[in-house]
Design a protein around this motif. Structure first.
Motif, PDB file in Angstrom:
ATOM      1  N   VAL A 130     -14.537  -6.902  -3.779  1.00  0.00           N
ATOM      2  CA  VAL A 130     -13.943  -8.159  -3.344  1.00  0.00           C
ATOM      3  C   VAL A 130     -12.615  -7.884  -2.634  1.00  0.00           C
ATOM      4  N   GLU A 131     -12.443  -8.473  -1.485  1.00  0.00           N
ATOM      5  CA  GLU A 131     -11.177  -8.355  -0.745  1.00  0.00           C
ATOM      6  C   GLU A 131     -10.222  -9.452  -1.185  1.00  0.00           C
ATOM      7  N   PRO A 132      -8.909  -9.253  -1.090  1.00  0.00           N
ATOM      8  CA  PRO A 132      -8.240  -8.092  -0.495  1.00  0.00           C
ATOM      9  C   PRO A 132      -8.032  -6.973  -1.510  1.00  0.00           C
ATOM     10  N   VAL A 133      -7.874  -5.769  -0.986  1.00  0.00           N
ATOM     11  CA  VAL A 133      -7.440  -4.629  -1.799  1.00  0.00           C
ATOM     12  C   VAL A 133      -5.913  -4.677  -1.907  1.00  0.00           C
ATOM     13  N   LEU A 134      -5.419  -4.437  -3.097  1.00  0.00           N
ATOM     14  CA  LEU A 134      -3.960  -4.396  -3.286  1.00  0.00           C
ATOM     15  C   LEU A 134      -3.496  -2.950  -3.221  1.00  0.00           C
ATOM     16  N   THR A 135      -2.655  -2.646  -2.250  1.00  0.00           N
ATOM     17  CA  THR A 135      -2.090  -1.309  -2.097  1.00  0.00           C
ATOM     18  C   THR A 135      -0.622  -1.330  -2.485  1.00  0.00           C
ATOM     19  N   LEU A 136      -0.281  -0.528  -3.476  1.00  0.00           N
ATOM     20  CA  LEU A 136       1.100  -0.437  -3.949  1.00  0.00           C
ATOM     21  C   LEU A 136       1.775   0.806  -3.382  1.00  0.00           C
ATOM     22  N   ARG A 137       3.055   0.685  -3.162  1.00  0.00           N
ATOM     23  CA  ARG A 137       3.865   1.842  -2.793  1.00  0.00           C
ATOM     24  C   ARG A 137       4.808   2.123  -3.957  1.00  0.00           C
ATOM     25  N   LEU A 173     -10.260  -2.685 -10.934  1.00  0.00           N
ATOM     26  CA  LEU A 173     -10.022  -1.256 -11.130  1.00  0.00           C
ATOM     27  C   LEU A 173      -8.705  -0.877 -10.471  1.00  0.00           C
ATOM     28  N   CYS A 174      -7.773  -0.374 -11.270  1.00  0.00           N
ATOM     29  CA  CYS A 174      -6.429  -0.052 -10.786  1.00  0.00           C
ATOM     30  C   CYS A 174      -6.168   1.438 -11.018  1.00  0.00           C
ATOM     31  N   SER A 175      -5.960   2.183  -9.948  1.00  0.00           N
ATOM     32  CA  SER A 175      -5.729   3.621 -10.106  1.00  0.00           C
ATOM     33  C   SER A 175      -4.608   4.112  -9.208  1.00  0.00           C
ATOM     34  N   VAL A 176      -3.805   4.984  -9.778  1.00  0.00           N
ATOM     35  CA  VAL A 176      -2.841   5.724  -8.993  1.00  0.00           C
ATOM     36  C   VAL A 176      -3.591   6.772  -8.174  1.00  0.00           C
ATOM     37  N   THR A 177      -3.058   7.124  -7.023  1.00  0.00           N
ATOM     38  CA  THR A 177      -3.614   8.222  -6.238  1.00  0.00           C
ATOM     39  C   THR A 177      -3.138   9.539  -6.848  1.00  0.00           C
ATOM     40  N   ARG A 230     -22.047  -6.419 -10.441  1.00  0.00           N
ATOM     41  CA  ARG A 230     -20.703  -6.838 -10.816  1.00  0.00           C
ATOM     42  C   ARG A 230     -19.856  -7.049  -9.559  1.00  0.00           C
ATOM     43  N   ARG A 231     -18.844  -7.900  -9.690  1.00  0.00           N
ATOM     44  CA  ARG A 231     -17.878  -8.114  -8.613  1.00  0.00           C
ATOM     45  C   ARG A 231     -16.611  -7.357  -8.985  1.00  0.00           C
ATOM     46  N   VAL A 232     -16.091  -6.569  -8.042  1.00  0.00           N
ATOM     47  CA  VAL A 232     -15.019  -5.628  -8.367  1.00  0.00           C
ATOM     48  C   VAL A 232     -13.862  -5.770  -7.386  1.00  0.00           C
ATOM     49  N   ALA A 233     -12.652  -5.912  -7.932  1.00  0.00           N
ATOM     50  CA  ALA A 233     -11.433  -5.884  -7.126  1.00  0.00           C
ATOM     51  C   ALA A 233     -10.747  -4.533  -7.324  1.00  0.00           C
ATOM     52  N   LEU A 234     -10.057  -4.064  -6.286  1.00  0.00           N
ATOM     53  CA  LEU A 234      -9.471  -2.727  -6.320  1.00  0.00           C
ATOM     54  C   LEU A 234      -7.956  -2.782  -6.110  1.00  0.00           C
ATOM     55  N   VAL A 235      -7.275  -1.957  -6.885  1.00  0.00           N
ATOM     56  CA  VAL A 235      -5.829  -1.793  -6.752  1.00  0.00           C
ATOM     57  C   VAL A 235      -5.546  -0.298  -6.665  1.00  0.00           C
ATOM     58  N   GLU A 236      -4.831   0.114  -5.649  1.00  0.00           N
ATOM     59  CA  GLU A 236      -4.461   1.517  -5.497  1.00  0.00           C
ATOM     60  C   GLU A 236      -2.951   1.643  -5.437  1.00  0.00           C
ATOM     61  N   ASN A 237      -2.493   2.816  -5.848  1.00  0.00           N
ATOM     62  CA  ASN A 237      -1.058   3.085  -5.804  1.00  0.00           C
ATOM     63  C   ASN A 237      -0.851   4.476  -5.222  1.00  0.00           C
ATOM     64  N   GLY A 238       0.127   4.591  -4.343  1.00  0.00           N
ATOM     65  CA  GLY A 238       0.460   5.885  -3.771  1.00  0.00           C
ATOM     66  C   GLY A 238       1.831   5.841  -3.135  1.00  0.00           C
ATOM     67  N   SER A 239       2.684   6.771  -3.485  1.00  0.00           N
ATOM     68  CA  SER A 239       4.054   6.750  -2.962  1.00  0.00           C
ATOM     69  C   SER A 239       4.119   7.116  -1.492  1.00  0.00           C
ATOM     70  N   TRP A 240       3.156   7.931  -1.011  1.00  0.00           N
ATOM     71  CA  TRP A 240       3.193   8.299   0.403  1.00  0.00           C
ATOM     72  C   TRP A 240       1.820   8.253   1.078  1.00  0.00           C
ATOM     73  N   ALA A 241       0.730   8.427   0.313  1.00  0.00           N
ATOM     74  CA  ALA A 241      -0.588   8.418   0.957  1.00  0.00           C
ATOM     75  C   ALA A 241      -1.631   7.852  -0.001  1.00  0.00           C
ATOM     76  N   PRO A 242      -1.616   6.534  -0.223  1.00  0.00           N
ATOM     77  CA  PRO A 242      -2.578   5.950  -1.157  1.00  0.00           C
ATOM     78  C   PRO A 242      -4.017   6.055  -0.638  1.00  0.00           C
ATOM     79  N   THR A 243      -4.891   6.640  -1.445  1.00  0.00           N
ATOM     80  CA  THR A 243      -6.306   6.797  -1.066  1.00  0.00           C
ATOM     81  C   THR A 243      -7.258   6.341  -2.173  1.00  0.00           C
ATOM     82  N   ALA A 244      -6.709   5.900  -3.294  1.00  0.00           N
ATOM     83  CA  ALA A 244      -7.543   5.630  -4.462  1.00  0.00           C
ATOM     84  C   ALA A 244      -8.582   4.541  -4.207  1.00  0.00           C
ATOM     85  N   ALA A 245      -8.210   3.489  -3.474  1.00  0.00           N
ATOM     86  CA  ALA A 245      -9.145   2.387  -3.250  1.00  0.00           C
ATOM     87  C   ALA A 245     -10.375   2.849  -2.482  1.00  0.00           C
ATOM     88  N   ARG A 246     -10.153   3.634  -1.456  1.00  0.00           N
ATOM     89  CA  ARG A 246     -11.285   4.128  -0.670  1.00  0.00           C
ATOM     90  C   ARG A 246     -12.231   4.953  -1.531  1.00  0.00           C
TER      91      ARG A 246
END
Length: 392
Positions: free
Chosen positions: A364-371, A305-309, A333-349
């Motif tokens: 499933v870890e790790p969570v991928l946090t994008l800037r 699951l990949c979401s922008v904040t 199900r087994r789920v990996a998370l990807v979040e994106n946030g330019s200054w305050a990414p919160t989508a994964a949480r």
């Protein structure tokens, strides 16, 4: 399609002029409102009515069978009260005043809600689980199927011809003439997961009732009648209703605004493929109807699951997707998370919080946090995420 067996004819109607089923599900291949005419020799019956959109077509088909057999229907079997199957009841009763209605007590309770001014005195024959009705030279056995997917539903088995009239079960987003080969599962899965999916335990109860019964044809209320290797269809229903995946594949579902999150989703999909995963589905939640995503989530064992904040939360398309998965009780199900946030990414949480409301959904870890976008130093995390998901 007209003849189901020598004694059972199709009298339903196809609808190729409706864009949304139940005002929400796209049906690019159309839909059918199925009804069947059982010729018992001296006694005949109609199984279910049709939507008011196709009343005249239905009545014409029933009249043709009356002319062919020389017998007006003695019974109308109401297996499901949803309006796309009950909408034309009044018209049939007006045309054939002697018809009696066969239904469950719950359906009888619902009838006045849809037809408040219809005189039903002495016209209703109530049946319960396991009851039979002699219809000329055949016998009908009734199986209650509550919450598949309304509480009043029943199924009917024609013992002579081995035909199971399955109500909404085994239906599909398709017309009556659709192919029943390998492609059947695509729209049947989407139909089941989005309409019946929440009620897996109820489906399991009905499958157990039917396990010892012999039938060679399944005649649902939407889509084509099924014959041949019936076990193929039953196996899929068993998997779907236990929320078990059909494939060890991965659905990479993403909600992206300016393309950064989409780029990461594509990169993860490529990484999974390079690591040997043959079944990887990339799905843009913003540009495809959510019903297709729900069907894919039921089909495969793993999700990314990949979401922008967005507004301190997750993007609406991802929120909508998770809402639908929760509503259909997707689990295990087994789920990996990807979040994106330019200054305050919160989508994964927040995605993790939504998943925690569902049963056996393991993050499933790790969570991928994008800037803002995927950067070279994110490469190691992408690989670690893909490997962890495969091994989970």
């Amino acid at each position: 399609m007209n003849k189901i067996t020598p004694n059972i004819r199709y009298v339903g109607a196809d609808d190729d002029n409706l864009d949304l089923f139940e005002a929400q599900f796209p049906i690019p291949s159309g839909i059918s409102y199925n009804s069947y005419f059982i010729d018992g020799g001296s006694v005949t019956a109609v199984v279910d009515a049709v939507d008011v959109r196709r009343t005249s077509d239905w009545l014409e088909a029933v009249a043709a069978e009356v002319d062919r057999t020389g017998h007006v229907p003695s019974y109308l079997l109401i297996q499901h009260m949803e309006p796309d199957h009950s909408g034309s009841i009044r018209d049939l009763l007006s045309l054939y005043p002697s018809v009696k209605i066969v239904c469950t007590p719950k359906a009888a309770d619902m009838l006045p809600g849809f037809f408040h001014d219809l005189d039903l005195n002495d016209r209703i024959v109530l049946v319960k689980d396991g009851d039979t009705l002699q219809l000329g030279d055949t016998s009908l056995t009734f199986f209650t199927a509550p919450m598949v997917h309304w509480p009043e539903v029943m199924m009917t088995l024609d013992e002579r011809d081995g035909v199971l009239f399955s109500a909404d079960a085994f239906g599909t987003f398709a017309m009556s003439t659709a192919d029943t080969g390998e492609s059947w599962a695509i729209e049947a899965r989407r139909y089941y997961t989005n309409i019946v999916g929440r009620f897996g335990q109820s489906v399991q109860m009905v499958l157990k009732k039917l396990a010892s019964r012999n039938f060679s044809v399944i005649a649902p209320l939407h889509g084509p009648a099924l014959s041949g290797d019936i076990s193929r269809y039953v196996k899929l229903y068993d998997l779907w209703s236990r929320w078990e995946p059909e494939s060890r594949g991965v659905l990479v579902a993403y909600a992206s605004v300016y393309g950064g999150t989409a780029e990461a989703a594509r990169r993860i999909a490529r990484e999974l493929t390079q690591l040997g995963v043959e079944d990887v589905e990339l799905f843009d939640l913003c540009r495809h109807d959510v019903s297709y995503g729900v069907a894919e989530a039921f089909r495969v064992a793993h999700l990314v699951l990949c979401s922008v904040t967005y507004d301190g939360s997750i993007f609406p398309a991802m929120y909508n997707f998770l809402h639908h998965l929760d509503a259909k009780k997707l689990q295990n199900r087994r789920v990996a998370l990807v979040e994106n946030g330019s200054w305050a990414p919160t989508a994964a949480r927040i995605m993790a919080e939504q998943l925690s409301k569902m049963k056996d959904m393991t993050v499933v870890e790790p969570v991928l946090t994008l800037r803002s976008r995927l950067h070279p130093d994110d490469t190691a995390t992408v690989t670690a995420l893909a490997k962890a998901l495969i091994e989970a």
